[in-house]
Design an enzyme around this catalytic site. Structure first.
Site, PDB file in Angstrom:
ATOM      1  N   ASP A 287     -93.720-116.651  17.208  1.00 49.98           N
ATOM      2  CA  ASP A 287     -94.805-117.264  16.441  1.00 49.98           C
ATOM      3  C   ASP A 287     -94.265-118.045  15.246  1.00 49.98           C
ATOM      4  O   ASP A 287     -93.210-117.750  14.706  1.00 49.98           O
ATOM      5  CB  ASP A 287     -95.785-116.199  15.946  1.00 49.98           C
ATOM      6  CG  ASP A 287     -95.088-115.045  15.269  1.00 49.98           C
ATOM      7  OD1 ASP A 287     -94.153-114.464  15.882  1.00 49.98           O
ATOM      8  OD2 ASP A 287     -95.434-114.715  14.122  1.00 49.98           O
ATOM      9  N   GLU A 288     -95.036-119.042  14.857  1.00 48.53           N
ATOM     10  CA  GLU A 288     -94.874-119.733  13.579  1.00 48.53           C
ATOM     11  C   GLU A 288     -93.483-120.302  13.348  1.00 48.53           C
ATOM     12  O   GLU A 288     -92.928-120.151  12.260  1.00 48.53           O
ATOM     13  CB  GLU A 288     -95.241-118.771  12.431  1.00 48.53           C
ATOM     14  CG  GLU A 288     -96.681-118.296  12.494  1.00 48.53           C
ATOM     15  CD  GLU A 288     -97.078-117.369  11.353  1.00 48.53           C
ATOM     16  OE1 GLU A 288     -98.219-117.481  10.885  1.00 48.53           O
ATOM     17  OE2 GLU A 288     -96.245-116.522  10.932  1.00 48.53           O
TER      18      GLU A 288
END
Lengths: 518, 518
Positions: A287-288
């Protein structure tokens, strides 16, 4: 004849002991005192007889809890007559274990007597989804082993099947990895705030014998600054300022995915973590990720220039390489949904996606034919609603504002926006606790009883058993759910788990009377 | 010569014991290990010498904590040289007690040694406001006595001066009132969820000896349904449906203010509660009265018709009568702001208003020349932000949404919208915990460390000591406050109070580095 697995015997002993020590009284006005005459005149049960009814090999609960997710057998039937012997039948020891959890929570205490209502009782039960999970972040703040064990016990009472352990992140790396002791030695907050190899073994064994698989997540390539505390050579933009340009949270830092040395290092770390696991599943996170972090990193720029590739290609190669380690070990790789939906990294069909940003993302994952689990921030995040924690966003909100009430979570439909053909792609779901503003001190109160809502949603499926909406305001819908959740909350407290109150006790004892129109 | 009061000796002993058992290390990277050489070479203190420097009669801490609010003396000076004797000087034992709280929280632990920074230290300290309080609702859900005692200890560490005890409400009446045992016998949730006369004595004595006055609130005439569990004759619209028409919360019910018998009953109850108190202050409540409850009550209608008065007149008479009991006993009456601003009941100038609906209400109270305390729901309510708790407002918000972050509370200006001439009307303020969704299980985590913010705001005044805004983003403003609050949080945890984490520990150890622009 096979001998009974020790962990099933242990589970029966715990159920017996729990039944004896529970002091939970009915949540009605008078706490069951009106049942007194009936209880004294009631017939009594002699025994609960457990039996397996299939040709399935008899294996321990722990073994059954860690077989591949598609081949688990959790169904059971429970027959409780008004007198004589109750019978619990299942195809597997795991099914028996789930049935025990039901059995021990049917009982009430009155003046030292234990009784249940409405016998004879016939229950035929099985989960809608095999994956029913709690995700715990032990990196932003640390949780002692005892906290995790207590949480596992409570999870087993609501028949959860997975602990998804987000063990490390940019702020700390508390996991002792065999062969890489420096990661925790320099990455943990302190010597005391670390999970040793023995701790991990204990946690996994404790979980497995309670019907819970442990899926480890080593988040990569973002959320890895703490790797650089021991290995600065593998981390780009470490601690770079302003952090908000280079990461979603301080401190900035991401693995140097374009560096061959880093890829090889990460592969060896994953290979080592695999040796600690009993699960057939593991998450590589994803993620991210932040592009400026790499785009301004000279070592990364050099490699990209030399190889004449873009950062996206390096990311693809990195993911393929790390997932390759899992596949080579017959481990099903999990990956965060944004890696697929935003970065379009190549994943094979055995990959399981973690849908987290929004419940709306599930449809896009399903379109690609991937199995996935629901962890939508707009329904299931346990940590939202307590304001921002950065130092000077003084009146800011948490990014996933507002607080996710139990009702909000309970309104979740695992099949929303999916075609019927896509339904089998849903493995289940999980509620995560991200620990920026949580720690040992509030673990129970922020998790319970809300986590039980996810346990029910993914056990029960898209609707109530009769096909109606969960939150229909009638005695079988939301009102019954509120009573059920209140009862669970009081049972948890009775067993030492500090679950929060959802209502004034006056309301708890009078289901429906605190409805807004009552 | 006077002998030293026993409760001061006890306080000194607790400070000594706390200093020895505290294991709090500096919140910096390395937890103070960089101080090692300096600590080993440091000079040492021999003693802390306490002395009183005025002609004030030597009284116990408990006596000083309960004198009239205007005549309390909490100032102290603390001189800590680099070696030899530290000196703590005050005008009263209460001032010495406040100084002890400062002294014991200046110390850090390193490898078993205790040390402080930056000696010599000179502190001359006194509060901006005498009234610095926590308000606890023990009616919606019950808190065992031990919870209250632990909370009082923590309050004393941040020099709070008042526990405002909202002891009863519509859902339960847990207070044993001498002469009226039926109120708790029928009004408490259970025999175990009740405060006996002995419990109340213990709590008040425990509080007073820790520099904390206990202001009891018996909320009237609303929020009194539970009085009717024992005395239905005194409660109008009890349990009437739909509750939302007759009360702000279920169950509906208000005292029959127009009934002479009810007024006499309530006066006797107040008279009895006064005998349990050591404070010179008590609250008659008065929030959220509901007119339809009375307007549809036949007994109330009858009286009003017979006397040819409106309900407003009956309300005025009721308030004057109850406050009269307090005044006859030289007790300063507190009343909720809406009784004055909405219902315009007559109160004399010795009345203290509790401003709760909004911080904007303070100006209206000040215009009437009344002293008041700040308890604004838009800054200080500890319970907001967790959704609605009624059964079927399924996706609703808490009425005082959103969650009040520590920063929000810290941004409060006690002098906002007041003229300088009105400043002396501000006695201080309090943070309340309303317990619809709280109980023993989450008491510490929902209260701490946020309550310390109110302690600081009302100790320090309208601004920081240098006149600047509290939340100015600089090292003396918000950043220093965050460090201070983080430190307090870790000290609380070290002493067994389960205060929540406000940040990842990585940020805690690096003040300012998690600022959004850092």
């Amino acid at each position: 004849m096979h001998s009974t697995p020790q962990d099933l015997l242990d589970a029966v002993a715990r159920s017996e002991s729990g039944l004896k020590s529970d002091s939970f009284e009915r949540l009605v006005v008078g706490r069951g005192s009106a049942d007194s005459t009936a209880v004294h005149r009631a017939l009594s049960l002699d025994a609960l007889v457990l039996s397996l009814d299939s040709g399935r090999l008899i294996r321990s609960v722990a073994d059954e809890a860690t077989v591949s997710i598609a081949s688990r057998s959790e169904s059971y039937t429970l027959s409780i007559p008004a007198r004589g012997q109750a019978r619990l039948v299942a195809n597997s020891t795991l099914g028996l274990f789930r049935g025990l959890a039901t059995f021990e929570q049917l009982w009430y205490t009155l003046d030292g007597d234990k009784y249940l209502l409405n016998a004879p009782i016939e229950i035929a039960d099985e989960p809608a989804f095999p994956y029913r999970s709690f995700s715990l972040d032990t990196a932003r703040n640390f949780y002692p082993v005892d906290d995790i064990l207590r949480t596992l016990d409570a999870m087993s009472w609501v028949k959860m099947s997975v602990l998804y352990w987000h063990v490390a992140d940019s702020q700390s790396f508390p996991l002792e990895v065999p062969g890489f002791p420096e990661l925790a030695a320099k990455g943990a907050y302190s010597k005391e705030e670390m999970y040793s190899v023995n701790d991990v073994e204990l946690i996994i064994q404790y979980a497995n014998t309670r019907g819970i698989d442990v899926v480890m997540e080593l988040d990569t390539p973002g959320h890895t600054t703490a790797v650089g505390f021991a290995h600065p050579e593998h981390v780009a933009c470490a601690g770079k300022s302003p952090w908000a340009k280079y990461a979603n949270e301080p401190p900035a830092g991401q693995l140097r995915i374009a560096s061959n040395a880093t890829v090889e290092f990460v592969k060896r770390v994953f290979q080592s973590v695999l040796t600690m696991m009993t699960s057939t599943m593991m998450s590589t996170g994803g993620d991210e990720v932040n592009l400026p972090c790499w785009e301004e990193d000279e070592e990364t720029i050099d490699v990209l220039n030399k190889r004449n590739i873009a950062i996206g290609e390096a990311l693809n190669e990195f993911v393929v390489a790390i997932q390759g380690v899992l596949k080579a070990n017959k481990i099903t790789p999990f990956i965060k949904g944004d890696m697929i939906l935003t970065h379009n990294v190549p994943v094979t069909n055995d990959t399981v996606a973690v849908v987290w940003q929004s419940s709306a993302d599930a449809a896009g994952i399903a379109e690609r034919g991937l199995r996935f689990i629901h962890q939508p921030s707009n329904y299931f995040y346990l940590d939202c609603g307590a304001g921002d924690w950065v130092g000077n966003n003084i009146l800011g909100n948490s990014w996933c504002d507002p607080f996710k009430t139990w009702q909000r979570a309970y309104s979740f439909d695992p099949y929303a926006n999916l075609t019927e053909a896509q339904f089998p792609l849903v493995l289940g779901g999980q509620m995560p606790l991200w620990s920026e503003q949580s720690s040992s001190e509030n673990l129970d109160s922020i998790v319970w009883p809300r986590l039980a809502v996810a346990a029910e949603v993914f056990w029960t499926g898209g609707t109530l058993p009769d096909g109606t909406s969960r939150l229909a305001n009638n005695v079988t819908g939301g009102r019954a759910a509120f009573s059920r959740l209140n009862e669970l909350r009081y049972r948890l407290v009775d067993r030492g788990v500090k679950a929060i109150a959802l209502q004034p006790k006056w309301c708890v004892l009078r289901p429906g009377e605190c409805d807004v129109d009552a």
